[in-house]
Enzyme design. Structure first.
Site, PDB file in Angstrom:
ATOM      1  N   SER B  38      23.214 -30.176 -42.149  1.00  0.00           N
ATOM      2  CA  SER B  38      22.911 -28.741 -42.122  1.00  0.00           C
ATOM      3  C   SER B  38      24.191 -27.924 -42.027  1.00  0.00           C
ATOM      4  O   SER B  38      24.242 -26.764 -42.434  1.00  0.00           O
ATOM      5  CB  SER B  38      22.040 -28.389 -40.918  1.00  0.00           C
ATOM      6  OG  SER B  38      20.898 -29.198 -40.843  1.00  0.00           O
ATOM      7  N   GLY B 121      19.119 -21.203 -31.839  1.00  0.00           N
ATOM      8  CA  GLY B 121      18.520 -22.537 -31.789  1.00  0.00           C
ATOM      9  C   GLY B 121      17.021 -22.426 -31.927  1.00  0.00           C
ATOM     10  O   GLY B 121      16.367 -23.337 -32.415  1.00  0.00           O
ATOM     11  N   LEU B 185      16.127 -28.403 -48.028  1.00  0.00           N
ATOM     12  CA  LEU B 185      15.506 -29.431 -47.182  1.00  0.00           C
ATOM     13  C   LEU B 185      15.371 -28.948 -45.744  1.00  0.00           C
ATOM     14  O   LEU B 185      16.351 -28.602 -45.095  1.00  0.00           O
ATOM     15  CB  LEU B 185      16.341 -30.721 -47.219  1.00  0.00           C
ATOM     16  CG  LEU B 185      16.339 -31.425 -48.579  1.00  0.00           C
ATOM     17  CD1 LEU B 185      17.322 -32.594 -48.575  1.00  0.00           C
ATOM     18  CD2 LEU B 185      14.937 -31.937 -48.927  1.00  0.00           C
ATOM     19  N   LYS B 245      22.311 -29.701 -49.162  1.00  0.00           N
ATOM     20  CA  LYS B 245      22.413 -30.238 -47.806  1.00  0.00           C
ATOM     21  C   LYS B 245      23.280 -31.490 -47.876  1.00  0.00           C
ATOM     22  O   LYS B 245      23.118 -32.328 -48.776  1.00  0.00           O
ATOM     23  CB  LYS B 245      21.017 -30.563 -47.276  1.00  0.00           C
ATOM     24  CG  LYS B 245      20.932 -30.691 -45.765  1.00  0.00           C
ATOM     25  CD  LYS B 245      19.487 -30.453 -45.302  1.00  0.00           C
ATOM     26  CE  LYS B 245      19.322 -30.585 -43.798  1.00  0.00           C
ATOM     27  NZ  LYS B 245      18.018 -30.121 -43.328  1.00  0.00           N
ATOM     28  N   HIS B 259      18.102 -34.834 -41.841  1.00  0.00           N
ATOM     29  CA  HIS B 259      18.153 -33.675 -40.953  1.00  0.00           C
ATOM     30  C   HIS B 259      18.338 -34.127 -39.510  1.00  0.00           C
ATOM     31  O   HIS B 259      17.624 -34.997 -39.038  1.00  0.00           O
ATOM     32  CB  HIS B 259      16.879 -32.839 -41.076  1.00  0.00           C
ATOM     33  CG  HIS B 259      16.860 -31.658 -40.150  1.00  0.00           C
ATOM     34  ND1 HIS B 259      17.328 -30.416 -40.531  1.00  0.00           N
ATOM     35  CD2 HIS B 259      16.477 -31.534 -38.857  1.00  0.00           C
ATOM     36  CE1 HIS B 259      17.210 -29.575 -39.514  1.00  0.00           C
ATOM     37  NE2 HIS B 259      16.703 -30.227 -38.485  1.00  0.00           N
ATOM     38  N   ARG B 316       3.885   5.024 -15.025  1.00  0.00           N
ATOM     39  CA  ARG B 316       4.443   5.013 -16.367  1.00  0.00           C
ATOM     40  C   ARG B 316       5.101   6.352 -16.702  1.00  0.00           C
ATOM     41  O   ARG B 316       6.111   6.399 -17.407  1.00  0.00           O
ATOM     42  CB  ARG B 316       3.380   4.655 -17.418  1.00  0.00           C
ATOM     43  CG  ARG B 316       2.188   5.594 -17.491  1.00  0.00           C
ATOM     44  CD  ARG B 316       1.268   5.264 -18.658  1.00  0.00           C
ATOM     45  NE  ARG B 316       0.011   5.987 -18.621  1.00  0.00           N
ATOM     46  CZ  ARG B 316      -0.552   6.566 -19.682  1.00  0.00           C
ATOM     47  NH1 ARG B 316       0.039   6.504 -20.869  1.00  0.00           N
ATOM     48  NH2 ARG B 316      -1.699   7.201 -19.567  1.00  0.00           N
ATOM     49  N   SER B 343       2.654   6.673 -24.861  1.00  0.00           N
ATOM     50  CA  SER B 343       1.912   5.970 -23.816  1.00  0.00           C
ATOM     51  C   SER B 343       2.839   5.414 -22.740  1.00  0.00           C
ATOM     52  O   SER B 343       2.493   5.418 -21.565  1.00  0.00           O
ATOM     53  CB  SER B 343       1.111   4.799 -24.405  1.00  0.00           C
ATOM     54  OG  SER B 343       0.085   5.271 -25.252  1.00  0.00           O
ATOM     55  N   GLU B 364       7.295  -6.194 -31.893  1.00  0.00           N
ATOM     56  CA  GLU B 364       7.810  -6.426 -30.546  1.00  0.00           C
ATOM     57  C   GLU B 364       8.932  -7.455 -30.501  1.00  0.00           C
ATOM     58  O   GLU B 364       9.788  -7.391 -29.630  1.00  0.00           O
ATOM     59  CB  GLU B 364       6.673  -6.830 -29.603  1.00  0.00           C
ATOM     60  CG  GLU B 364       5.630  -5.726 -29.361  1.00  0.00           C
ATOM     61  CD  GLU B 364       4.650  -5.571 -30.506  1.00  0.00           C
ATOM     62  OE1 GLU B 364       4.524  -6.526 -31.309  1.00  0.00           O
ATOM     63  OE2 GLU B 364       4.027  -4.498 -30.614  1.00  0.00           O
ATOM     64  N   ARG B 471      -1.242   2.566 -15.981  1.00  0.00           N
ATOM     65  CA  ARG B 471      -1.735   3.650 -16.831  1.00  0.00           C
ATOM     66  C   ARG B 471      -2.253   4.819 -15.998  1.00  0.00           C
ATOM     67  O   ARG B 471      -1.947   5.963 -16.270  1.00  0.00           O
ATOM     68  CB  ARG B 471      -2.853   3.124 -17.729  1.00  0.00           C
ATOM     69  CG  ARG B 471      -3.519   4.205 -18.563  1.00  0.00           C
ATOM     70  CD  ARG B 471      -4.594   3.653 -19.487  1.00  0.00           C
ATOM     71  NE  ARG B 471      -5.198   4.720 -20.264  1.00  0.00           N
ATOM     72  CZ  ARG B 471      -6.411   5.220 -20.061  1.00  0.00           C
ATOM     73  NH1 ARG B 471      -7.165   4.746 -19.084  1.00  0.00           N
ATOM     74  NH2 ARG B 471      -6.863   6.203 -20.817  1.00  0.00           N
TER      75      ARG B 471
END
Lengths: 622, 622
Positions: B38, B121, B185, B245, B259, B316, B343, B364, B471
């Site tokens: 790799s 990683g 690969l 590779k 690999h 909040r 919010s 997110e 909330r």
């Protein structure tokens, strides 16, 4: 159709769409909360779908030929529930219970309702789950049902969508149709791409989909698009519909500040005036054609692999062997993996049953979502990857519990004991993460025969069932005739003079056994429990150990200290009468680096010698 | 360049590339593990980058003008470390310590090494993090450094990549360059798209990037591509390099099954023969041009909002007000949110400091990654969304801890107490999830003045710092002059006759106070502790309470039972001498639906009346 028929059809679509808008407003106003404007933008799309393309038997939600309709934009639930009322599946009275305590009509749809496949509300999940259902439809059920997924534009920013786009193309899922409601307005203003429907179309096409841009309020265009999408042509289809949030009511249309807001009674009255509906009607949905599931091979008894007491075998290998055995016995078992099947050993199943194995590549959200989709179609999915990488899919796992899905997850390469690859590949939080999933089962076997039996039981167990496996080869501890079960444990060593109890699981159970021998040579006798069922715990055995072995435990785990095996042991005692036991937790306290498994376990404080030290320190105090 | 100069340049590139290949093999063979093939596929790309385009001062990793090189394909770490040796930053002796216990050269790169920005990683993270760094570079530092991200092809299946592609275009991050090593690969066979470089190019272009397809082993093409990428033109650039590779060694080139496998000593000898390197050389990397960070406004003392004891304010809201106050005082504070800032109240900061607020939309993973990228550039990022949706980014949070990043996360809408929206929007596992992050801090304020002070402290606290907000509006409990700190707690009620201690936090602290009043009217006195610092816990106060109040606790939390506040309280006692306290945990035991906050808390068993019941039941036993 004749002009009269066309006009009549358009009239029907219009009547239904207006009714859906009115009902979305009425139900949210009655609730005092909810998302009417998000519902109104998609009303014309859903009206045409429901009237002319959806094939669904509301009297028989279990009919395998039913289409699947998934509201990925789950906050448009008022629209979905209004459709159920229009179809005659629920009454208007029930519709008015939206968001009330005890109602089936929750703020976001859940399978409390028999016509809802999966819970939505966390955006970007409907399409990946739809991929799972579509895989089942095309390759396993081999039935022509469609999977229709209503998407919002805001959620197209979620990466998980693009895992779905990619996989749907790769697997030629032309039974999957995405309906993208591009109403331009997100929760707090314009979405990233606004009304740039061309951009959505270009992206979908670049990922290999058919993509049709339409005016989401023009019935001709909507109808054409659905007609095209319903024809399988080798690729999935995205209908990119330009819509208006709050469509149909002048003071709502395309206005900012209305997301997630219900109308007041006065506003409701005004709105209904404008929408000018005819009286509330029922719009029966066409039932699907009759069709047979393929004749399945008979289920056979499972012929589990058996491992010899003289051998050393990694539990991850036993997982692979057992899954293959399961696959031979039960044609509903499906394998899924995240491009690491040579490491998780899911490859054993993949090689034996290629028609029932679906590679999910490096896309763990889609991996779990595909399992959920398979669960919708009553398959028995087993999804595997490195345990650490299930953290990538935690929101999908969380939502799967709300969906009451039945999925089996196998996470390999747990703990520091994986060695040289280092911390990015080590799961050190997965026991906590999976314990904290509603209704979950968490298993962590120490031995291959034990693993094999538990894998078989995973198949028969409902809910989210998680197994943690070890990279290293470890000695076979048990005869294959020994019995293991969810909620069980094994007392490997016990005597009448046990000073305390050592509890381990997986790799640390082996360290505990080494510690036992060392302590024995020091004339200290302790009980050793293999707590292979982390949730539910074997309460009876632990309570007995507390009573008989000094009410003292040393719990050792290849995991961070929070929320794992130690806390699971403690939990057995917290809700009960009687003195709490003394519990010392040995767990990983510092960030590991690279090294051999032995070096890393030593540094982490969870090796045999650390257990011996902890036991001796405890016994001095008593 | 003249022909001679060109030939000489090509010779230099070749020499370096061969050396990188040789060293990738030597180091992994010495380690007995790792990913040489790799590493070899990207050697030519990195050789040209390092020699001719990277601007980096290895003697001064803190130079703000430095380029950033992120190995998103972190398993190619042997290549990265070989580059460090070639640059003269590490010795050959250290290179040979790859993967050994105690070595800085871990299996996957971590910032233990001063030239590594973030740990990689877990695939698909480098580019989203690169987006964060690029945002800092373009909009805050306003310096011309480049962010080069080496990508593998397998990881292009990760949805998070496409969050990055989308955001990089939206924010015109032309300082960001992706280098895609398409070696075909993956870990267990061909990747999904194989050598279909056109597909990658089409996708990148559809997302708005420049995308150049090249032969990843042709120096002319590599050089041209980098030259083009280095010229800012308003869009980010992806270099799609078709590679082999194991390039350079006949028995490795394009062969499956290699690999993650190191060569044996014999194979190493053969390979080096084929690679035929000249003697090991140093290839100095060009330092960046001198450049000044923009002159920053002076830091000022923070003028926190102050709330009146007569009021009711949601924590909040206090988060939003406090973040704005922080922004006024410290120019390094940066705001990020996931399209829910109305919010979470991050909108207060966004309106006041639009040049320092970066909308992340419904993505997110990218939200957390951008915070990590900001941390790389020494900003003080605060990222917010609904607490439940941080589960979407759990792998990024996990990796951020390995990166030793300093990020602040604020999750709103915690618990069943959000009410009608239902379970998809409720965080019930976030305390467990965040406690189980290495080195994290977990805060759960009950009052707005408390919130404001804790927000200020979050800015000064290293690591992953998480705050859970509510909330609902709740009564102001504390004077703004009261002092709060990380690791602290407040004893709201205590006496000399406390029968036991009730511990609550956030919304349940208010229930605990109601319970206190009810118990008092029954002539039962109890201690009440506001455990606003869930991690680290205020051990001293809890130990005193155990001693003085019957060694008995009722801990109540708006959270599942596993891994949250209850377990945090128990943990104070597990490692200590002395009798373990009796602990009853009140937590959410069943899957909630919709309803009012009061109805849902009652059903969940965490309301005042349940606390009173639990206390009375416990006291009967004593």
């Amino acid at each position: 159709m004749t002009i009269t028929e066309t006009n009549s059809q358009v009239q029907q679509w219009t009547n239904l769409a207006q009714q859906l808008r009115v009902d979305s407003i009425r139900s949210t106003t009655a609730a005092g909360s909810g998302h009417p404007t998000s519902s109104m933008s998609a009303a014309d799309l859903m009206s045409v779908l429901m009237t002319s393309y959806l094939r669904y038997d509301f009297d028989n939600p279990k009919n395998p030929n039913n289409d699947h309709l998934i509201f990925s934009k789950g906050h448009a639930s008022p629209l979905l529930y209004s459709m159920y009322k229009a179809a005659g599946a629920i009454t208007d009275e029930e519709l008015m219970t939206l968001r009330k305590f005890g109602s089936r009509l929750e703020g976001h749809p859940t399978p409390i309702l028999p016509w809802v496949d999966v819970a939505t509300g966390s955006l970007g999940q409907g399409l990946p789950i739809g991929v799972g259902v579509a895989l089942a439809g095309k390759y396993l059920d081999k039935l022509p049902y469609h999977i229709w997924v209503l998407l919002g534009d805001s959620e197209m920013a979620e990466g998980s969508q693009w895992e779905a786009f990619d996989h749907a193309t790769h697997y030629k899922l032309d039974n999957l149709v995405g309906i993208l409601d591009v109403n331009r307005l997100g929760q707090r203003g314009e979405t990233e791409l606004g009304w740039n429907t061309a951009a959505y179309q270009a992206r979908a096409r670049a990922f290999g989909w058919n993509a049709i841009v339409i005016d989401g309020h023009n019935y001709d265009e909507i109808n054409s698009a659905f007609a095209q999408a319903a024809q399988p042509n080798g690729s999935p289809t995205l209908i990119v519909a330009k819509t208006v949030k709050g469509k149909g009511v002048s003071f709502l249309e395309n206005k900012e500040g209305w997301h997630g807001k219900a109308l007041s009674k006065d506003q409701e009255e005004q709105a209904i005036k404008e929408l000018n509906p005819v009286r509330s009607m029922t719009f029966p949905v066409q039932k699907p054609p009759a069709g047979q599931l393929p004749r399945e091979p008979e289920k056979k008894p499972v012929d589990l692999p058996r491992y010899d007491l003289k051998d050393s075998v990694a539990t991850r290998k036993a997982y692979g062997d057992a899954l293959k055995a399961l696959g031979a016995a039960n044609p509903d078992v499906v394998g899924l993996d995240g491009e690491v099947s040579n490491s998780t050993y899911a490859e054993e199943f993949a090689k034996a049953f290629p028609e029932r194995f679906f590679e999910q590549y490096i896309a763990e959200q889609q991996l779990v979502a595909a399992a959920v989709g398979m669960s919708v179609r009553h398959k028995i999915p087993f999804a595997s990857t490195f345990a650490a990488f299930f953290t990538r899919a935690y929101d999908f796992i969380r939502m799967a519990a709300i969906s009451r899905a039945n999925i089996r997850l196998a996470g390999s390469h747990a703990g520091v004991s994986i060695g040289e690859d280092g911390p990015s590949q080590m799961a050190l939080e997965d026991l906590a993460m999976m314990r904290c999933v509603f209704g979950s089962t968490v298993l962590y076997p120490s031995d291959p025969n034990q693993t094999a039996q538990l894998v078989e039981q995973m198949a028969n167990h409902d809910g989210i069932v998680y197994m943690r496996t070890t990279r290293e080869k470890t000695p076979v501890l048990y005869s294959p005739d020994e019995q293991f079960e969810v909620g069980g444990s094994k007392v490997i060593h016990q005597s009448e003079n046990d000073r305390l109890t050592i509890v381990g699981a997986g790799i640390t159970l082996h360290e505990a056994l080494k510690a036992y021998d060392q302590l024995k040579s020091q004339r200290v006798t302790v009980r050793v429990i293999d707590a292979y069922s982390v949730k539910p715990m074997d309460e009876e055995t632990l309570l007995a150990a507390a009573q008989e072995a000094g009410n003292t435990f040393v719990v050792v785990e290849d995991h961070w200290p929070e929320g794992g095996l130690g806390d699971a042991v403690i939990d057995v005692f917290t809700q009960r009468d009687g003195p709490m036991p003394q519990v010392v937790k040995l767990a990983v306290q510092s960030m590991p680096g690279s090294g051999t498994p032995a070096e890393l376990m030593e540094e982490a404080g969870i090796s045999a010698h650390h257990i011996v030290e902890a036991v001796n320190a405890l016994l001095k105090r008593v």
